[in-house]
Design a protein around this motif. Structure first.
Motif, mmCIF file in Angstrom:
data_model
loop_
_atom_site.group_PDB
_atom_site.id
_atom_site.type_symbol
_atom_site.label_atom_id
_atom_site.label_comp_id
_atom_site.label_asym_id
_atom_site.label_seq_id
_atom_site.Cartn_x
_atom_site.Cartn_y
_atom_site.Cartn_z
ATOM 1 N N LEU A 201 8.376 0.031 -56.619
ATOM 2 C CA LEU A 201 7.834 -0.542 -55.614
ATOM 3 C C LEU A 201 7.701 -2.292 -56.763
ATOM 4 O O LEU A 201 8.145 -3.113 -56.162
ATOM 5 C CB LEU A 201 6.293 -0.453 -56.211
ATOM 6 N N LEU A 202 8.121 -1.412 -57.959
ATOM 7 C CA LEU A 202 8.866 -3.358 -59.009
ATOM 8 C C LEU A 202 9.835 -4.066 -57.949
ATOM 9 O O LEU A 202 9.433 -5.060 -58.025
ATOM 10 C CB LEU A 202 9.063 -3.070 -60.036
ATOM 11 N N THR A 203 10.959 -2.924 -57.848
ATOM 12 C CA THR A 203 11.780 -4.071 -56.907
ATOM 13 C C THR A 203 11.015 -4.836 -55.712
ATOM 14 O O THR A 203 12.115 -5.497 -55.255
ATOM 15 C CB THR A 203 13.192 -3.513 -57.389
ATOM 16 N N LEU A 204 10.890 -4.172 -55.237
ATOM 17 C CA LEU A 204 10.339 -3.902 -53.525
ATOM 18 C C LEU A 204 10.035 -5.489 -53.911
ATOM 19 O O LEU A 204 10.030 -6.714 -52.710
ATOM 20 C CB LEU A 204 9.627 -2.632 -53.077
ATOM 21 N N ILE A 205 9.199 -5.568 -54.288
ATOM 22 C CA ILE A 205 7.973 -6.620 -54.760
ATOM 23 C C ILE A 205 8.914 -7.499 -54.984
ATOM 24 O O ILE A 205 8.727 -8.440 -54.630
ATOM 25 C CB ILE A 205 6.969 -6.915 -55.125
ATOM 26 N N GLU A 206 9.805 -7.931 -56.208
ATOM 27 C CA GLU A 206 10.430 -8.906 -56.755
ATOM 28 C C GLU A 206 11.458 -9.406 -55.832
ATOM 29 O O GLU A 206 11.808 -10.510 -55.995
ATOM 30 C CB GLU A 206 11.030 -8.956 -57.669
ATOM 31 N N GLU A 207 12.569 -8.524 -55.035
ATOM 32 C CA GLU A 207 13.285 -8.946 -54.112
ATOM 33 C C GLU A 207 13.314 -9.078 -52.955
ATOM 34 O O GLU A 207 13.892 -9.122 -52.023
ATOM 35 C CB GLU A 207 14.350 -7.794 -55.253
ATOM 36 N N PRO A 244 20.464 1.173 -60.086
ATOM 37 C CA PRO A 244 20.656 0.082 -58.823
ATOM 38 C C PRO A 244 20.327 1.020 -57.417
ATOM 39 O O PRO A 244 20.090 -0.427 -56.369
ATOM 40 C CB PRO A 244 21.938 -0.387 -58.745
ATOM 41 N N THR A 245 20.307 2.167 -56.625
ATOM 42 C CA THR A 245 20.047 2.368 -55.419
ATOM 43 C C THR A 245 19.208 1.908 -54.751
ATOM 44 O O THR A 245 18.234 2.079 -55.266
ATOM 45 C CB THR A 245 20.637 4.235 -55.383
ATOM 46 N N HIS A 246 19.248 1.812 -53.689
ATOM 47 C CA HIS A 246 18.386 1.323 -52.583
ATOM 48 C C HIS A 246 17.470 0.204 -53.436
ATOM 49 O O HIS A 246 16.172 -0.186 -52.994
ATOM 50 C CB HIS A 246 17.679 2.713 -52.143
ATOM 51 N N GLY A 247 18.552 -0.770 -53.807
ATOM 52 C CA GLY A 247 17.664 -2.155 -53.805
ATOM 53 C C GLY A 247 16.897 -2.597 -55.762
ATOM 54 O O GLY A 247 16.903 -2.772 -55.655
ATOM 55 N N GLY A 248 16.974 -0.692 -56.205
ATOM 56 C CA GLY A 248 15.819 -0.769 -56.901
ATOM 57 C C GLY A 248 14.818 0.995 -56.869
ATOM 58 O O GLY A 248 14.838 0.857 -56.563
ATOM 59 N N GLU A 274 5.788 -3.008 -65.770
ATOM 60 C CA GLU A 274 4.799 -3.375 -64.225
ATOM 61 C C GLU A 274 3.664 -3.904 -64.765
ATOM 62 O O GLU A 274 3.273 -4.405 -63.911
ATOM 63 C CB GLU A 274 4.676 -1.716 -64.047
ATOM 64 N N LYS A 275 3.536 -3.962 -65.670
ATOM 65 C CA LYS A 275 1.897 -4.395 -66.077
ATOM 66 C C LYS A 275 2.268 -5.995 -66.399
ATOM 67 O O LYS A 275 1.415 -6.767 -65.787
ATOM 68 C CB LYS A 275 1.590 -4.101 -67.796
ATOM 69 N N ALA A 276 3.308 -6.486 -66.842
ATOM 70 C CA ALA A 276 3.849 -7.180 -67.180
ATOM 71 C C ALA A 276 4.081 -8.351 -65.989
ATOM 72 O O ALA A 276 3.629 -9.422 -65.563
ATOM 73 C CB ALA A 276 4.954 -7.877 -68.045
ATOM 74 N N ALA A 277 4.513 -7.543 -64.441
ATOM 75 C CA ALA A 277 4.487 -8.485 -63.167
ATOM 76 C C ALA A 277 3.292 -8.033 -62.125
ATOM 77 O O ALA A 277 3.090 -8.334 -61.120
ATOM 78 C CB ALA A 277 5.941 -7.207 -62.117
ATOM 79 N N PRO A 402 17.997 -10.561 -51.259
ATOM 80 C CA PRO A 402 16.511 -11.099 -50.714
ATOM 81 C C PRO A 402 15.874 -12.382 -50.642
ATOM 82 O O PRO A 402 14.905 -12.454 -50.109
ATOM 83 C CB PRO A 402 16.443 -10.828 -52.328
ATOM 84 N N GLU A 403 17.535 -12.989 -50.596
ATOM 85 C CA GLU A 403 17.270 -14.263 -49.771
ATOM 86 C C GLU A 403 18.904 -14.366 -48.466
ATOM 87 O O GLU A 403 19.455 -13.702 -48.998
ATOM 88 C CB GLU A 403 17.028 -15.471 -50.062
ATOM 89 N N LEU A 404 18.402 -14.963 -47.621
ATOM 90 C CA LEU A 404 19.392 -15.295 -46.826
ATOM 91 C C LEU A 404 20.444 -15.998 -47.648
ATOM 92 O O LEU A 404 20.534 -16.890 -48.064
ATOM 93 C CB LEU A 404 19.683 -16.649 -45.740
ATOM 94 N N SER A 405 21.936 -15.026 -47.402
ATOM 95 C CA SER A 405 23.367 -15.308 -48.194
ATOM 96 C C SER A 405 24.496 -15.232 -47.389
ATOM 97 O O SER A 405 24.512 -14.208 -47.006
ATOM 98 C CB SER A 405 23.016 -14.698 -49.989
ATOM 99 N N ILE A 406 24.753 -16.321 -47.018
ATOM 100 C CA ILE A 406 26.342 -15.993 -46.298
ATOM 101 C C ILE A 406 27.815 -16.438 -47.327
ATOM 102 O O ILE A 406 28.083 -16.762 -48.026
ATOM 103 C CB ILE A 406 26.059 -16.928 -45.283
ATOM 104 N N VAL A 407 28.506 -14.706 -46.913
ATOM 105 C CA VAL A 407 30.215 -14.612 -47.816
ATOM 106 C C VAL A 407 31.153 -14.747 -47.409
ATOM 107 O O VAL A 407 31.450 -14.250 -46.572
ATOM 108 C CB VAL A 407 29.329 -12.944 -48.683
ATOM 109 N N GLU A 408 31.515 -15.942 -48.005
ATOM 110 C CA GLU A 408 32.932 -16.031 -47.286
ATOM 111 C C GLU A 408 34.339 -15.720 -47.794
ATOM 112 O O GLU A 408 35.222 -15.132 -46.713
ATOM 113 C CB GLU A 408 33.232 -18.166 -47.501
ATOM 114 N N ALA A 409 34.367 -15.266 -49.169
ATOM 115 C CA ALA A 409 35.311 -14.343 -49.603
ATOM 116 C C ALA A 409 34.718 -13.336 -50.409
ATOM 117 O O ALA A 409 33.307 -13.944 -50.389
ATOM 118 C CB ALA A 409 36.028 -14.786 -50.308
#
Length: 416
Positions: A201-207, A244-248, A274-277, A402-409
């Motif tokens: 849940l920490l990465t779900l929220i943060e990312e 790193p799996t499934h985004g964290g 988790e407490k710090a977050a 986590p935010e829109l990004s467009i990859v050209e290469a």
């Protein structure tokens, strides 16, 4: 939902409300396109007593998993992840030819096939008839059942206690978390081990990973809430790994409480993060809904502007998480012409709710679109390499989270 399914508290606070959507794996055959689809509220709340995040159990696992569209073996990186886990677990636990390994929600045998290859006795417990059949065809012994305390006891009585019980990406999928945990305890030997992988849940929220909220994910764990869930069935957390799996994700190593001993330093370290977050107080959840809304606005703006420029956008992948994203954003074929998937089960079907056609992957090279929207963003490294051919005609990849990004290469990000 009026009470927490883990501790029974009525102190539930809203985290994010995603409206109402169809179940994310209910892909439509062409002959169902003129029929109505049921849609269910998708509202994540958190218990302010035990801090388990959860959604109401509006659909049952029996409805979702009787026939399942997800086959784990179609992800190259996930099969490799499983192979590495098996090799490491054999060494860590000293598993030899006399050991017994059970995997719960074993899918198509993606993990246990590596156990079979090592000559170690094993059994999969998989409720979906179709994927369980695929596992047996691949030589992996598989029982078609849901795990319950009774199932766990029956397997133990027939096969003996398990030295290792594996439960990857299933601990979130069962509304009866207490009964399921008791089932794990029934399976495992009194001095055995349980390994659970579940999204953190920490990465779900943060990312901003809100698309991983869907109806077959009934709860969302921190290490703190997982400790309480494990204790409900007589298990205690011994160690934790951040993956790193499934985004964290977190890999929870647990044992029967009487054999557990003191947890490792890593458990204390993750609890402190988790407490710090702020995940043990409401402050850690209050801004999430606004950040989810921005993901939606940014993706829709990109798709609308591409359409106005006459550019073509297609999708890659048809994962469950993609259907949360597509439905929440209101994306239809006028903005996303189709998506493709490696799983032939999905070919010729349509995404639930949004009715976007699902085609074989070869269609991308044939059509040469301007953009490919990657829906399984958690496989970014794998898919940037797999889809490198898109750049042959100047096409680009789009990642919405986590935010829109467009990859050209393959190694260069040009927009964020």
């Amino acid at each position: 939902m009026t009470r927490c399914r883990l501790c029974g508290s009525a102190a539930l606070a809203s985290v994010v409300d995603l409206g109402a959507t169809p179940p994310c794996e209910s892909f439509l055959a062409a002959d169902r396109l003129d029929q109505p689809e049921p849609a269910y509220p998708l509202h994540l709340r958190v218990c302010t007593d035990c801090w388990l995040a959860q959604i109401p159990p509006l659909i049952t696992p029996e409805e979702t998993f009787k026939e399942y569209a997800y086959f784990s073996s179609y992800s190259t990186s996930w099969v490799e992840h499983a192979r590495t886990f098996v090799a490491d677990a054999v060494g860590r636990l000293g598993l030899g030819p006399d050991a017994f390994v059970v995997e719960v929600a074993s899918n198509d045998g993606y993990l246990l096939r590596h156990v079979v290859d090592r000559g170690i006795r094993c059994l999969g417990i998989e409720p979906s008839v179709n994927v369980g059949a695929a596992a047996r065809d691949a030589g992996v012994p598989t029982l078609t059942e849901f795990l319950s305390p009774d199932t766990g006891s029956a397997v133990r009585a027939e096969h003996g206690p398990a030295d290792l019980v594996v439960a990857n990406n299933v601990y979130a999928h069962i509304p009866d978390v207490i009964g399921f945990t008791q089932g794990l305890r029934a399976l495992v030997a009194d001095d055995g081990w349980v390994s659970i992988e579940v999204q953190h849940l920490l990465t779900l929220i943060e990312e901003n990973q809100y698309d991983t909220i869907y109806h077959e994910h009934f709860q969302y764990y921190t290490v703190a809430s997982a400790i309480r869930a494990l204790a409900s069935g007589g298990l205690a957390l011994v160690d934790v790994e951040l993956l790193p799996t499934h985004g964290g994700s977190i890999r929870l190593w647990a044992r029967p409480a009487e054999a557990a001993g003191e947890p490792t330093r890593r458990v204390a370290d993750v609890l402190a993060r988790e407490k710090a977050a702020g995940l043990q107080e409401l402050s850690g959840y209050t801004e999430f809904s606004a950040r989810v809304a921005k993901v939606r606005r940014d993706l829709l703006k990109f798709l609308v502007e591409a359409a106005e420029r006459g550019e073509t956008v297609v999708g890659y992948g048809a994962p469950g998480k993609g259907n949360t994203l597509l439905n929440h954003c209101g994306i239809r074929p006028d903005l996303l012409a189709y998506t493709v998937d490696r799983n032939p089960y999905k070919h010729g079907r349509f995404t639930p709710g949004t009715r976007i056609p699902i085609l074989p992957p070869e269609r991308i090279a044939a059509d040469r679109p301007d953009y490919v929207l990657v829906l399984p963003w958690n496989l970014r490294a794998e898919l940037v390499e797999q889809l490198s051919f898109v750049h042959d005609w100047g096409g680009r990849l789009v990642f919405p989270i986590p935010e829109l990004s467009i990859v050209e290469a393959a190694s260069r990000k040009v927009t964020a």
